[in-house]
Write a protein that holds these residues in place. Structure first.
Motif, PDB file in Angstrom:
ATOM      1  N   UNK C  84       0.822  -1.208   0.000  1.00 60.06           N
ATOM      2  CA  UNK C  84       0.000   0.000   0.000  1.00 60.06           C
ATOM      3  C   UNK C  84       0.856   1.258   0.000  1.00 60.06           C
ATOM      4  N   UNK C  85       1.941   1.257  -0.748  1.00 61.86           N
ATOM      5  CA  UNK C  85       2.723   2.488  -0.872  1.00 61.86           C
ATOM      6  C   UNK C  85       1.891   3.504  -1.661  1.00 61.86           C
ATOM      7  N   UNK C  86       2.027   4.773  -1.306  1.00 62.06           N
ATOM      8  CA  UNK C  86       1.305   5.809  -2.044  1.00 62.06           C
ATOM      9  C   UNK C  86       1.978   5.973  -3.395  1.00 62.06           C
ATOM     10  N   UNK C  87       1.243   5.612  -4.448  1.00 59.32           N
ATOM     11  CA  UNK C  87       1.915   5.458  -5.741  1.00 59.32           C
ATOM     12  C   UNK C  87       2.323   6.787  -6.356  1.00 59.32           C
ATOM     13  N   UNK C  88       1.680   7.878  -5.915  1.00 53.72           N
ATOM     14  CA  UNK C  88       2.012   9.175  -6.499  1.00 53.72           C
ATOM     15  C   UNK C  88       3.081   9.903  -5.704  1.00 53.72           C
ATOM     16  N   UNK C  89       3.607   9.269  -4.654  1.00 51.37           N
ATOM     17  CA  UNK C  89       4.630   9.934  -3.848  1.00 51.37           C
ATOM     18  C   UNK C  89       5.968   9.214  -4.010  1.00 51.37           C
ATOM     19  N   UNK C  90       7.045   9.981  -3.911  1.00 50.98           N
ATOM     20  CA  UNK C  90       8.373   9.376  -3.979  1.00 50.98           C
ATOM     21  C   UNK C  90       8.598   8.532  -2.730  1.00 50.98           C
ATOM     22  N   UNK C  91       9.663   7.754  -2.753  1.00 49.06           N
ATOM     23  CA  UNK C  91      10.030   6.940  -1.603  1.00 49.06           C
ATOM     24  C   UNK C  91      10.168   7.839  -0.370  1.00 49.06           C
ATOM     25  N   UNK C  92      10.856   8.952  -0.561  1.00 50.86           N
ATOM     26  CA  UNK C  92      11.053   9.887   0.542  1.00 50.86           C
ATOM     27  C   UNK C  92       9.711  10.351   1.119  1.00 50.86           C
ATOM     28  N   UNK C  93       8.813  10.777   0.223  1.00 48.52           N
ATOM     29  CA  UNK C  93       7.527  11.312   0.686  1.00 48.52           C
ATOM     30  C   UNK C  93       6.679  10.230   1.337  1.00 48.52           C
ATOM     31  N   UNK C  94       6.789   9.008   0.851  1.00 42.46           N
ATOM     32  CA  UNK C  94       6.071   7.909   1.483  1.00 42.46           C
ATOM     33  C   UNK C  94       6.490   7.768   2.937  1.00 42.46           C
ATOM     34  N   UNK C  95       7.807   7.766   3.151  1.00 46.09           N
ATOM     35  CA  UNK C  95       8.308   7.574   4.508  1.00 46.09           C
ATOM     36  C   UNK C  95       7.981   8.794   5.375  1.00 46.09           C
TER      37      UNK C  95
END
Lengths: 295, 278, 344
Positions: C84-95
């Protein structure tokens, strides 16, 4: 799905043409292409060409004059106004309906989805008629409205209402399957991480549906600006006041001002072309976004 | 509507469903119910006389026949066009594909006057057709032409994705089992397309029944000859015969609802079919 | 933080997913909820997280009743099966998400958020991919982003739903080892759901075996594997040969009225050339030679058997397909065909 076969396909070939079993002979291809493209040209392309040709038949001066004439300008203004009200209303409705339907389970959901589709299967003339029955002089609220000096039918509010009705399902219809396919995991993840309902909605849900939403808005807008039947019933055709662009086209045409009618029509045809271009662009974007997720 | 079960962590169910139902009721359901309530003010006999008056009957016949004919033409040519768009490569394909939706995007009134300009006596095609004895504008044939224009994308856009999803392997399997091309088309491809063809037909037909803007310019609107049902409603309204207008409208609404149910059933069928294939 | 669930019951429509479960998760331990699909393990995990409401029962977090606490306030980290990673956000923004949605009064400054996220990404060895989007990552990388995202809000409990389910075998093994190391460093009370017994045995401090909404056994991997409490646990944890027979004088004898079932692991079944008392006659059907262990399929009178032995032993016996041999259990576990279980 096409993975294996697309590797075999030469440039300028579809994956079906690249395979023996699905390739049609040149003769069959020739016949099918000729029939379908002639049909396409006569029934779809020709009307579009005719609009512009007829609009410019008497030259640019007549063309421009027809567009800057006060009645034409007021029709343009009213069309924009109606769209500017109807589109946001139906966007809010569409998002709200899709949220309830796609993210939750409840009884009667299938019925609700069918009811949302209802305005598509109702003749636009009937859409106009039902507002006349509710708000018209002899309608349910007719005498109350008259007593309070509020005009809805044969006035701008009626036009807006009829426009809202005919464009009602577009956004919801685009978003429901999209949001159902996306599921609820990302929203749940956001909630576990401490996001509030609105934070989840704005930061997770909306970015995920933006292309579907755009698509819905484009379709809603096109229909809102182009609606004729429903608006015609509630408008009363008062020149300079309750005439939208399509109604203005009709009046000019019935008065045998063909060049002027086609001039205004050509603006609407341009709108249609812009709509198609935007639509293709959004489809392309959405497909790209989708492919990235699949990868 | 029952209560939400299960996924109750997400907020906003009450708010979104409440707003949806309120908005749906205000904009669609209540106004539509006014049609039936108003038509109920007519006595049974008066209602029956209104909806079976010769002019109304003639309009049903025309509307139904022209809609049916247009949907049929669209099923044939729409499928060919969908086939060409999916199966073949040809120059300008992307543009043709995008332009198929033109009838969705082009305001109906614009389509109406453009078609009239094409098929009128001195029009682009009319000038050729009329000397051959083929009068299109201001005849039932004109209605047919307008409805073909309106309905085409419905067929193309329902058939196209099904063709797109139809994996080449099915036809390869049929060929490997010894079937020739025509047999394969008849026994493998056509049955797969059938739900989509029927859905496309019904969508185009339903849309054509209610169509107004593109038809009235080219139809000529001669009573008993080229007058469509929606125009009868308008005419009655202009004569302030509200009850009469609603009587005809309720007939149309009932047909529309029946078609809507048919479309839902067809789509459910098509969905089950699609789910059954890899 | 310790977790305690008491009498948790959950039904979906007519289906009972959990039948009044009670269970303790001690502080700092890594516990596996192990069971076949549909056994209720994911439902239990989601109820602990607050993503699902139990119909009845209590959840205690650190001794405090948290049953009605919203998932937002439970301070749990949850790693979803498909991340369920937020697909529109970068790895950084997800974290960073969990840090950015905190109320303004508790929110860190941008510089601190940056520092914290980069530290987490360093820990999961993904710092160099901070600007990528989830779609551009491999499955194992996504899994680690999901973990970093869950850890960013400093949860008291880490819950993982089938954490390796969507990965291929090689990556799964690496990540398993890595997750164990991470747990040994952080010591967050962790629960993960799995249907893979090998994963549970290798990774967990404690295993809870579940079946049909009930707990079958709780114990360390050693206990659960060596002393399965029920036939279900025995067969779920590995391949088993089952003999029908009777108990007599505290000894299991094959055949008879078959009031008992003896369960034997493939490596606990001895193959001999000469029969002894209670030896089972069988014929070698196929011999598989991959690596140090040989696997032998045998056919008995009414059933087939599977035996594992070191390659060298197979060679010294010179076993080949078609040989007639005898089988003798080294160790077996007997369960009454119906009734209480007893172990030899």
């Amino acid at each position: 799905m096409a993975g294996g076969s697309s590797r075999l396909a030469k440039a300028g070939q579809t994956r079906f043409e690249a395979r023996e079993a699905t390739r049609d002979s040149a003769l069959v291809k020739g016949i099918v292409l000729t029939l379908s493209l002639v049909f396409f040209a006569v029934f779809l392309l020709l009307p579009l060409v005719v609009v512009f040709a007829e609009a410019l038949r008497k030259g640019w001066d007549t063309y421009l004059a027809a567009l800057v004439e006060p009645d034409a300008l007021s029709a343009i203004k009213l069309t924009l106004t109606a769209a500017l009200i109807a589109v946001p209303l139906n966007v809010v409705f569409g998002v709200s309906a899709a949220w309830a339907i796609a993210k939750f389970e409840f009884r009667g959901k299938a019925l609700l989805v069918t009811l949302i589709d209802l305005p598509f299967s109702v003749s636009p003339v009937i859409a106009g008629l039902c507002y006349v029955l509710v708000f018209g002089a002899q309608g349910w609220f007719g005498s109350w409205l008259a007593a309070n000096d509020i005009k809805i039918i044969f006035a701008v509010p009626g036009i807006v209402l009829a426009t809202v009705f005919v464009t009602f399902p577009f956004v919801a219809r685009e978003l429901i399957p999209l949001m159902e396919a996306q599921g609820t995991e990302e929203e749940e993840a956001a909630t576990v991480l401490g996001a509030s309902g609105w934070q989840t909605f704005w930061r997770v849900t909306i970015p995920n549906i933006k292309w579907g939403l755009m698509y819905g808005i484009i379709l809603t807008n096109a229909r809102a600006m182009g609606e004729f039947g429903a608006v015609s019933v509630v408008s009363g055709h008062i020149r300079g006041f309750t005439n939208t662009m399509p109604l203005h086209v009709e009046i000019l045409y019935n008065e045998y001002q063909f060049a002027a009618a086609f001039a205004v029509a050509s603006l609407l045809a341009l709108l249609a072309l812009v709509t198609l271009a935007l639509k293709t662009f959004v489809e392309w974007q959405a497909e790209r976004a989708h492919k990235e997720i699949e990868a | 509507m029952g209560i939400a079960k299960g996924r109750n962590v997400l907020p906003g169910f009450g708010l979104s469903l409440g707003f949806t139902l309120a908005y749906l009721s205000l904009i669609v359901l209540l106004p539509l119910s006014a049609v039936f309530l108003k038509s109920a003010t007519l006595s049974g006999a008066a209602f029956w006389d209104t909806i079976t008056a010769p002019r109304a009957m003639a309009s049903y016949r025309l509307t139904f026949m022209a809609s049916f004919g247009a949907a049929l033409v669209n099923v044939v040519f729409g499928s060919l066009l969908a086939w060409a768009l999916v199966r073949y490569s040809f120059p300008g394909k992307k543009i043709v594909d995008a332009m198929v939706d033109l009838p969705f995007a082009l305001p109906t009134a614009v389509a109406g006057i453009a078609l009239t300009a094409i098929y009128a006596k001195n029009g682009w095609l009319g000038a050729w057709l009329e000397p051959m004895g083929l009068k299109v504008a201001f005849t039932p044939l004109g209605v047919l032409v307008a409805l073909i224009f309106i309905g085409l994308p419905f067929v193309v856009r329902t058939v196209q994705p099904v063709l797109e999803d139809l994996d080449a392997e099915y036809e390869e399997a049929a060929a490997s089992l010894g079937a020739d091309r025509l047999t394969t088309l008849r026994l493998v491809v056509l049955p797969t397309l059938l739900p989509a063809l029927l859905t496309g037909f019904t969508l185009a037909f339903a849309r054509a029944l209610g169509e107004y803007g593109s038809v009235i310019f080219i139809a000529g609107n001669l009573p008993l000859v080229s007058e469509i049902t929606p125009l009868i409603i308008i005419t009655k309204l202009e004569q302030y015969d509200y009850a009469g207008a609603t009587a005809i409208a309720s007939v149309m609404l009932i047909v529309s609802f029946a078609l809507l149910l048919a479309i839902n059933a067809l789509q459910a069928w098509a969905g089950r079919r699609a789910a059954g294939m890899g | 933080m310790s977790i305690r669930v008491e009498n948790i019951t959950k039904t979906f429509g007519g289906f009972t997913a959990l039948h009044g479960l009670s269970l303790d998760f001690p502080h700092g331990q890594l516990t596996a909820l192990l069971g076949p699909s549909g056994c209720g393990k994911t439902t239990l995990l989601r109820i602990i997280a607050g993503l699902e409401q139990a119909d009845a029962g209590t959840i205690l977090l650190e001794g405090e009743d948290a049953t009605d606490k919203h998932v937002r306030e439970r301070q749990v980290g949850f790693v979803f099966q498909h991340y369920a990673l937020f697909r529109h956000m970068s790895v950084f923004e997800n974290v960073a998400f969990g840090l950015r949605v905190k109320p303004r009064s508790k929110r860190l400054g941008e510089a601190e958020i940056r520092k914290k996220v980069m530290a987490l990404l360093d820990m999961v060895q993904l710092a160099r991919l901070a600007d990528r989007f989830p779609a551009q990552l491999s499955g194992g990388q996504r899994q680690r982003v999901a973990l970093a995202r869950a850890l960013a809000v400093e949860p008291q409990v880490l819950l993982l739903d089938e954490p390796f389910g969507a990965l291929d075998a090689k990556v799964r093994k690496e990540l398993r080892r890595w997750l164990r190391q991470l747990h040994d460093e952080l010591h967050i009370t962790s629960i993960f759901v799995t249907h893979d017994q090998e994963e549970a045995l290798e990774l967990a401090d404690r295993i809870v075996v579940m079946n049909e909404g009930k707990i079958e056994q709780i114990g360390t991997p050693q206990e659960v594997y060596d002393h399965p409490a029920t036939p279900f646990v025995y067969s779920f944890l590995g391949t088993s040969n089952i003999l029908r027979g009777d108990m007599a004088d505290g000894k299991f004898r094959p055949g008879g009225n078959a009031g008992s079932l003896a369960y034997i692991r493939p490596h606990e079944l001895m193959v001999t050339r000469q029969g002894g008392p209670d030896a089972i006659a069988a014929t070698v059907r196929r011999v598989f030679e991959f690596g140090a262990l040989s696997r032998i399929e045998l056919a008995g009178e009414n059933q087939s058997y599977e035996v594992e032995m070191p390659q060298a032993e197979r060679a010294s016996l010179a076993l080949q397909a078609g040989d007639a041999v005898f089988l003798q259990p080294r160790r077996l576990q007997v369960f009454a065909a119906d009734g209480p279980d007893y172990v030899i």
